[in-house]
Design an enzyme around this catalytic site. Structure first.
Site, PDB file in Angstrom:
ATOM      1  N   HIS A   1      -5.607 -13.048  -1.912  1.00 53.63           N
ATOM      2  CA  HIS A   1      -4.148 -14.426  -1.434  1.00 53.63           C
ATOM      3  C   HIS A   1      -3.562 -13.718  -0.623  1.00 53.63           C
ATOM      4  CE1 HIS A   1      -1.654 -17.414  -3.210  1.00 53.63           C
ATOM      5  NE2 HIS A   1      -2.024 -18.057  -1.756  1.00 53.63           N
TER       6      HIS A   1
ATOM      7  N   GLU B   1      -5.483 -16.914  -9.409  1.00 52.63           N
ATOM      8  CA  GLU B   1      -4.741 -15.704  -8.604  1.00 52.63           C
ATOM      9  C   GLU B   1      -5.390 -14.222  -9.287  1.00 52.63           C
ATOM     10  OE1 GLU B   1      -2.757 -15.989  -6.701  1.00 52.63           O
ATOM     11  OE2 GLU B   1      -3.052 -17.795  -6.289  1.00 52.63           O
TER      12      GLU B   1
END
Length: 316
Positions: A282, A262
């Site tokens: 993201h 992430e």
């Protein structure tokens, strides 16, 4: 029962409290935490008395779930559940439900945005204008062949948008959907899709079966002027192989919203260097409208479970 929401859902807290009031009116208790935590100890403290645990995309590790003896349901306000230690949840007989469908439109729209950016050089065009340069010819979506890998809800929504642009739609999927065919899509083998597509868009889940689904071999079958879009999961692509393919001109470009980790992304990450690459942190799922849909689905899942009518339960 006790319902604990241990991280924010990206909506106004007043709305969270209104949803919580509905739970209270049913005779149950609701507790909410308005910040995330990476500490397993803190997660356990927040969740130890919960019958129903509500989370979004914050990882829920093995040790946390193992320690929660009262837990009956993990309500994931997200589509994928690969950030949840499902093995221990299954072992303990804990149900898991998700919010599938909340981000279909938002993900599909970002796919289109990434393609238009790559085709029309919007990002580089802005830089050119600011440095006194001139632009170069781009490409159009109309008439291109778009390969959709994974024709679930998001894949179909993406195919609809590309079809509206006048593209030819082909697909490869574990299971074939009549809706995909109804909008003009045609199912082909994976090799044919890779060989014929001008644009390849990934819409498959992350699991042991799909890890590295697109690797060196698959990239070598794509056309040199084709582009790859990944708004699915980072693990479904061998991103080292993708970086090599971009650097060596095996494909023309890539639009990537998901990575092996992430964001923030390490400064030495392989996909940061290649040209003709658009990276987003993201955010495919992340629109104001999607956050509202997500909260509604997640709280409806909780209320349905409290009423003895579980819904959106994921098969483990």
């Amino acid at each position: 029962m006790k319902v604990n929401l241990i991280e924010p859902l990206g909506i106004e807290e007043d709305l969270i409290h209104r949803y919580g009031q509905k739970i209270s009116e049913l005779g149950h208790e609701f507790e909410y935490y308005n910040n995330k935590t990476d500490s397993e100890e803190e997660m356990i403290a927040r969740a130890e008395d919960a019958d129903i645990l509500m989370i979004a995309n914050n990882p829920l590790p093995y040790n946390v779930i193992k320690s929660l003896d009262k837990l009956k349901l993990i309500n994931v306000a997200f589509t994928g559940i690969d950030h949840v230690a499902t093995d221990i949840a299954s072992e303990k007989g804990i149900d898991i439900c998700n919010a599938s469908g909340y981000s279909d439109i938002s993900v599909a729209e970002l796919v289109i945005g990434l393609v238009i950016d790559l085709y029309r050089q919007i990002k580089t065009g802005d830089e050119v204008v600011r440095t006194g340069g001139i632009g170069r010819a781009g490409r159009e979506i109309r008439g291109k062949v778009v390969g959709i890998i994974g024709t679930g809800n998001i894949g179909i929504e993406t195919a609809k948008l590309f079809s509206a642009f006048g593209a030819e739609i082909i697909g490869f999927s574990k299971s074939e959907k009549s809706e995909f065919i109804d909008i003009g899509g045609r199912y082909v083998t994976l090799d044919e899709l890779l060989e014929k597509s001008d644009i390849v868009s990934l819409h498959i889940p992350s699991n042991d079966e799909t890890a590295g689904f697109i690797g060196e071999s698959e990239l070598s079958k794509m056309k040199k002027d084709s582009i790859l879009i990944n708004c699915a999961r980072g693990r479904v692509v061998d991103n080292e192989a993708l970086a090599n393919a971009l650097n060596n001109g095996m494909i023309a470009g890539a639009g990537i919203d998901v990575f092996d980790m992430e964001p923030p992304i390490p400064s030495d990450y392989s996909l940061l260097a290649p040209k003709n690459t658009i990276l987003t942190p993201h955010i495919a799922y992340l629109t104001e409208e999607a956050m509202l849909r997500r909260a509604e689905i997640a709280f409806n899942n909780t209320i349905a479970y409290l009423n003895g009518k579980p819904q959106n339960i994921v098969k483990l």
